[in-house]
Design an enzyme around this catalytic site. Sequence first.
Site, PDB file in Angstrom:
ATOM      1  CG  ASP A 112      -1.932   1.093   1.257  1.00 58.03           C
ATOM      2  OD1 ASP A 112      -1.626   2.181   0.715  1.00 58.03           O
ATOM      3  OD2 ASP A 112      -3.024   0.890   1.809  1.00 58.03           O
ATOM      4  CE  LYS A 137      -7.068   8.756   2.328  1.00 60.06           C
ATOM      5  NZ  LYS A 137      -6.639   7.464   2.821  1.00 60.06           N
TER       6      LYS A 137
HETATM    7  C1  LIG Z   1      -7.207   6.188   3.133  1.00 59.13           C
HETATM    8  C2  LIG Z   1      -6.415   4.964   3.020  1.00 59.13           C
HETATM    9  C3  LIG Z   1      -6.978   3.786   2.506  1.00 59.13           C
HETATM   10  C4  LIG Z   1      -8.435   3.693   2.099  1.00 59.13           C
HETATM   11  O1  LIG Z   1      -8.727   4.532   1.053  1.00 59.13           O
HETATM   12  P1  LIG Z   1     -10.189   5.140   0.738  1.00 59.13           P
HETATM   13  O2  LIG Z   1      -9.988   5.875  -0.509  1.00 59.13           O
HETATM   14  O3  LIG Z   1     -10.563   5.976   1.923  1.00 59.13           O
HETATM   15  O4  LIG Z   1     -11.109   3.966   0.616  1.00 59.13           O
HETATM   16  C5  LIG Z   1      -6.161   2.677   2.386  1.00 59.13           C
HETATM   17  N1  LIG Z   1      -4.855   2.711   2.775  1.00 59.13           N
HETATM   18  C6  LIG Z   1      -4.304   3.814   3.281  1.00 59.13           C
HETATM   19  C7  LIG Z   1      -2.864   3.799   3.674  1.00 59.13           C
HETATM   20  C8  LIG Z   1      -5.045   4.988   3.432  1.00 59.13           C
HETATM   21  O5  LIG Z   1      -4.482   6.090   3.944  1.00 59.13           O
END
Ligand SMILES: *Cc1c(COP(=O)(O)O)cnc(C)c1O
Length: 378
Positions: free
Chosen positions: A170, A195
């Site tokens: 991730d 993000k």
């Molecule tokens: C926000 C986030 C997610 C989930 O993403 P969404 O777009 O809110 O579903 C997954 N992994 C990390 C590291 C995040 O910061």
Amino acid sequence: MSFQTDTIHAGVAPDKAYGAIMTPIYQSSTFVFEDIGKHRGFDYTRSGNPTRKALEDSLAALEGCSGAVAVTTGMAAIATVMHLFAAGDEIICTDDCYGGTARLLSTFAEHFNVCVHFINLRNIEDIGGYVNEKTRAIWIETPSNPLLNLVDIAAVTAFAKERGLLSIVDNTFLSPYLQQPFKLGADVVVHSTTKYLNGHSDVVGGAILSNDPDLDQKLKFLVNALGTCAQPFDCWLVLRGIKTLVPRMKEHERNARIIAEFLDSHPKVKRVFYPGLESHPQHDLAKRQQRGFGGMVSFELEGGQAEVEQVLRGTRIFALAESLGGVESLIEHPATMSHASMGSEHRLVAGITDSVIRLSVGIEDPEDLVADLRQALA
Ligand SMILES: *Cc1c(COP(=O)(O)O)cnc(C)c1O
């Protein structure tokens, strides 16, 4: 092309219909066939869409890989990847992953009999104890949320490769500008494009990247089968956000460093969590595997609830909100907000005390941001 040039041009060609320089929003569910069995590349938007394809090509270029699928949210990306596994399979996941990831993987364990071991991936020598003939993958997230702990991606992917396991990273917290997991041996990368990639807090989105023709096809199949694909307008917004990824990340990073140093020298701050500080226990790893240290800063206050509430209520520029990676600065309290669902016991084991505050540092003038924190801490 260099990364920065790719952020502007990759995946984006002048539109064939009228030469529009910006990718049009193909807000259409279906596409007319030229003849029986003959279409112009797209037949139905769940299966493929030209605006989505432009974003996918851009993301593949930025992560340096062959396959990309854009999906509705970061969680949709993670849920789709989990469909690569079957009942009886086992997965190893970093124990301080995003709360939504922990919740979803636990649900898969409960409902679909995919066993998930949440372990501390910083202790590489411990991983072997969790691997058996049913193990399929290792799920890495680095830096972690909210304490900015790092996992050595190259070391864990090498371990996975030796045992025939898939490595999934991730990469949301740093964006492909600051960290490139495929170069460090990853097989799959997931993003919450909500993000930094989009960067303007006006869309929720996700992406799955892969670098193997078989895996690329499997993931495309799953997105079409599950219907987790991103919508054309959302893709257009993320594609627009990506064009300023490099200058934004530079500003996020510059401001975060200034704020981490300010907090580090403040008498009311017990500890600062930022991989860019030499005092960070994994500062050398951060220098080795990242291009920079990112825009997230967490800190632990001296004192208790009253002091924490004073700071959370006291900032004027930093808005009290969850999420991260937007141009505007945010402040939040993991214990009652982003990590409330984790439970206090699990939080304390992970080191997330009730006095930890997390900042998503935006790209405002750093002097204003420091002044805002100074008055909130006074
Ligand atoms: C926000 C986030 C997610 C989930 O993403 P969404 O777009 O809110 O579903 C997954 N992994 C990390 C590291 C995040 O910061």
